[in-house]
Design an enzyme around this catalytic site. Structure first.
Site, PDB file in Angstrom:
ATOM      1  NE  ARG A   1      -3.354  -3.076   9.510  1.00  0.00           N
ATOM      2  CZ  ARG A   1      -2.388  -3.197  10.414  1.00  0.00           C
ATOM      3  NH1 ARG A   1      -1.473  -4.137  10.270  1.00  0.00           N
ATOM      4  NH2 ARG A   1      -2.332  -2.389  11.451  1.00  0.00           N
TER       5      ARG A   1
ATOM      6  CG  PHE B   1     -15.108  -1.427   3.053  1.00  0.00           C
ATOM      7  CD1 PHE B   1     -15.957  -2.340   3.677  1.00  0.00           C
ATOM      8  CD2 PHE B   1     -14.167  -0.764   3.817  1.00  0.00           C
ATOM      9  CE1 PHE B   1     -15.853  -2.583   5.036  1.00  0.00           C
ATOM     10  CE2 PHE B   1     -14.058  -1.000   5.185  1.00  0.00           C
ATOM     11  CZ  PHE B   1     -14.897  -1.910   5.799  1.00  0.00           C
TER      12      PHE B   1
ATOM     13  NE  ARG C   1      -0.881  -0.424   4.919  1.00  0.00           N
ATOM     14  CZ  ARG C   1      -1.288   0.136   6.051  1.00  0.00           C
ATOM     15  NH1 ARG C   1      -2.239   1.045   6.051  1.00  0.00           N
ATOM     16  NH2 ARG C   1      -0.774  -0.226   7.195  1.00  0.00           N
TER      17      ARG C   1
ATOM     18  CD  GLU D   1     -17.475   2.143   1.075  1.00  0.00           C
ATOM     19  OE1 GLU D   1     -18.720   2.027   1.067  1.00  0.00           O
ATOM     20  OE2 GLU D   1     -16.827   2.341   2.123  1.00  0.00           O
TER      21      GLU D   1
END
Lengths: 311, 277
Positions: free
Chosen positions: A163, A80, A8, A55
């Site tokens: 992550r 999401f 990320r 979203e």
């Protein structure tokens, strides 16, 4: 010991690097600090649109901007993005609008938030959409390199990032990274391990363990799941005659499926799929999750031996 | 304004004829919502839209987003009237390879800015168009037509909240409040209570009009364009009649998505003044 970094962060750096292109805009759904689009936002607030925790709206705002000549990068957690699947399908993929969606915190490796946050189906669902390119890079360097190529893609994309930190494999090798082209990280002739994302480094570890047993494995980083690099699959089948796929994703619909789809239509080799066995995760540390889900290096090596035995 | 009220009404009448012809020819489609929206579309396109039919992709054009994309015969008829497509093209409605796809599609039909068909999406897309126009420092506007049943989609309210937050004064919504949705009257399917109050509470400029009265439509469009209403998003709530103009279709949920038979078609043409009784 190699450098450790999260994919990320490579995404966030790439957005910043792309900001010289005045057509690049960033869309956020209250997770910019997590997906790392925040660096772009701080530098270019005028080209960053907060969509709140919404979203569905975010993706179609992106579609409207893409249809108006902009190059939108939208990001949220991988899980999401799924909430806005139909927006991606009907509002972006169908009219082929070049909106670039990034789902961070993908897979069970995301860890202690537990199963609600561990997307294990994102790669599968976006892979089913015509026009959409699907990527899951393994380190920050390749994530950055792939992201930098997106403005020239001219079609929509989905990229999963992770992550947690993983070993960096491509320092100084940015030029080798190209959308749609898998990368052979290690060459061997007994079995080929085709991996994506956080399991690429696990696959390299598995290959080391196999080497100690006299088994020489090829390891491929298949960072682009769609379009899948069929020519590379053909060549490793030719060389190795047995395949393993490794992904932090449900075995249904992800990298394993993409490779299998190519195999059955073009050639033949035994294939073992290492991945989440159609079950949900739970809270646990990233490394613990790889063991719980039986997708760590140990299990990849076991699968390799099984694939060889099926030759 | 270049066109008189009676001229605008005549445009709308001609569009109604084409709407009924399209749906009858295809023996499928959505006449009810096309007939309820058509006076609004005629007024908007004939007097406000800054577009170039000969250059449909002109980058600085006003955008029009038909979020209720199933009401495509209405949009196709006005696009033909404006010269984006030919009247011959209207025969391709729902026909394989035709520019007039079942639901409006930007990849198929000149003049269509958004591929619709799934409700609750157009307002977000329009917000994107409006945000892009602002970044471009362009005067172009994004007009979005939504349906009332469509407001039951939660994503409409995500967009409503976001557009007001970002003070997108170049975003203009027209609500076709025809009170009928697919299965039944909205009131039976999902009561929406005080619709103007809802939009006001979301931070929008709101005006209500009779969506079949061309004078009120002009006043409503003036409201959307008024400088004081360009500091944030605005919505025109147009009270309409589903199936307006064809007696047996009016306020009849059966004609949300059904075609007239030959006898009904003839009657419609009589009512629209196209043929003698």
């Amino acid at each position: 010991m190699s450098r450790m970094a999260a994919t990320r962060d490579g995404y966030g750096q790439a957005l910043l690097d792309l900001s010289g292109n005045e057509k690049v805009v960033v869309l956020e759904a209250d997770l910019g600090k997590s997906t790392k689009s925040l660096h772009f936002r701080k530098a270019h607030p005028e080209r960053t649109i907060s969509c709140g925790i919404g979203e569905q709206n975010m993706l179609l705002v992106g579609a409207g901007m893409a249809a108006s000549g902009y190059i939108p990068f939208a990001s949220t957690f991988a899980i999401f993005t799924e909430r806005a699947f139909e927006q991606m399908r009907n509002g972006i993929a169908r009219p082929n609008l070049a909106v670039h969606l990034c789902g961070s915190h993908g897979g069970t490796h995301t860890g202690t938030d537990g199963s609600s946050a561990q997307s294990i189906e994102d790669l599968a669902i976006f892979r089913t959409l015509p026009n959409v390119v699907v990527m899951h890079p393994c380190d920050d360097v390749s994530t950055r390199a792939l992201t930098m190529q997106l403005p020239a893609l001219g079609k929509p994309s989905y990229m999963r990032t992770a992550r947690n930190k993983t070993p960096v494999l491509y320092d100084g090798r940015e030029n080798e990274i190209q959308i749609g082209k898998g990368i052979t990280l290690k060459e061997g002739s007994d079995v080929a391990i085709v991996a994506c994302g956080v399991l690429v480094s696990e696959s390299l570890k598995a290959a080391e363990a196999l080497a100690e047993e006299g088994i020489n494995a090829t390891v491929v980083d298949m960072h682009t799941l769609k379009p899948i690099d069929g020519a590379l699959i053909d060549s490793i089948v030719e060389r190795c005659g047995a395949l393993v796929t490794a992904e932090d994703h449900n075995v249904i619909g992800g990298l394993g499926s993409a490779v299998a789809e190519h195999l059955v239509a073009n050639t033949f080799a035994p294939l073992e799929m290492v991945g989440v066995q159609d079950r949900f995760g739970e809270s646990g540390q990233a490394d613990e999750m790889l063991e719980v889900m039986q997708i760590s290096a140990h299990y990849i090596a076991l699968a390799a031996k099984k694939a060889i035995s099926r030759k | 304004m270049a066109k008189s009220i009676s001229e605008l009404e005549e445009i709308a009448r001609k569009c109604r004829v084409e709407i009924v012809k399209m749906v009858h020819r295809a023996q499928a489609g959505h006449p009810g919502g096309s007939l309820s929206e058509i006076d609004l579309l005629a007024g908007l396109y004939a007097t406000r839209m800054r577009v170039r039919p000969e250059e449909p992709k002109w980058s600085d054009r006003d955008r029009f987003i038909l979020s209720k994309g199933h009401a495509s015969p209405g949009m196709y008829s006005i696009l033909a009237e404006m010269g984006f497509i030919s009247h011959e093209d209207l025969k391709s409605y729902r026909v394989l390879g035709g520019v007039c796809q079942g639901h409006v599609d930007m990849k198929w039909c000149p003049g269509v800015d958004f591929s619709a068909g799934s409700l609750g999406m157009g307002l977000s897309f329009g917000m994107g168009c409006a945000a892009a126009a602002r970044l471009d420092k362009s005067e172009r506007r994004a007009f979005v037509m939504i349906g009332d049943g469509e407001m039951q989609e939660g994503s409409v309210w995500e967009a409503a909240m976001a557009a007001a937050h970002h003070e997108l004064g170049n975003l203009k919504v027209i609500l076709d409040r025809n009170r009928i949705q697919n299965d039944d009257f909205c009131e039976a399917q999902m009561r929406m209570f005080d619709i103007p109050a809802k939009w006001k509470a979301f931070g929008w400029n709101v005006k209500e009009i009779d969506g079949h009265n061309m004078n009120e439509i002009m006043e409503g469009l003036d409201f959307l364009e008024a400088p004081e209403n360009c500091k944030g998003p605005s919505i025109l709530i147009a009270h309409t009649i589903k199936g307006a103009g064809i007696s047996y279709m009016e306020n009849n949920p059966s004609f949300h998505g059904a075609a007239p038979n030959d006898e009904q078609f003839h009657q419609a043409m009589v009512e629209l003044g196209e043929v003698e009784a």
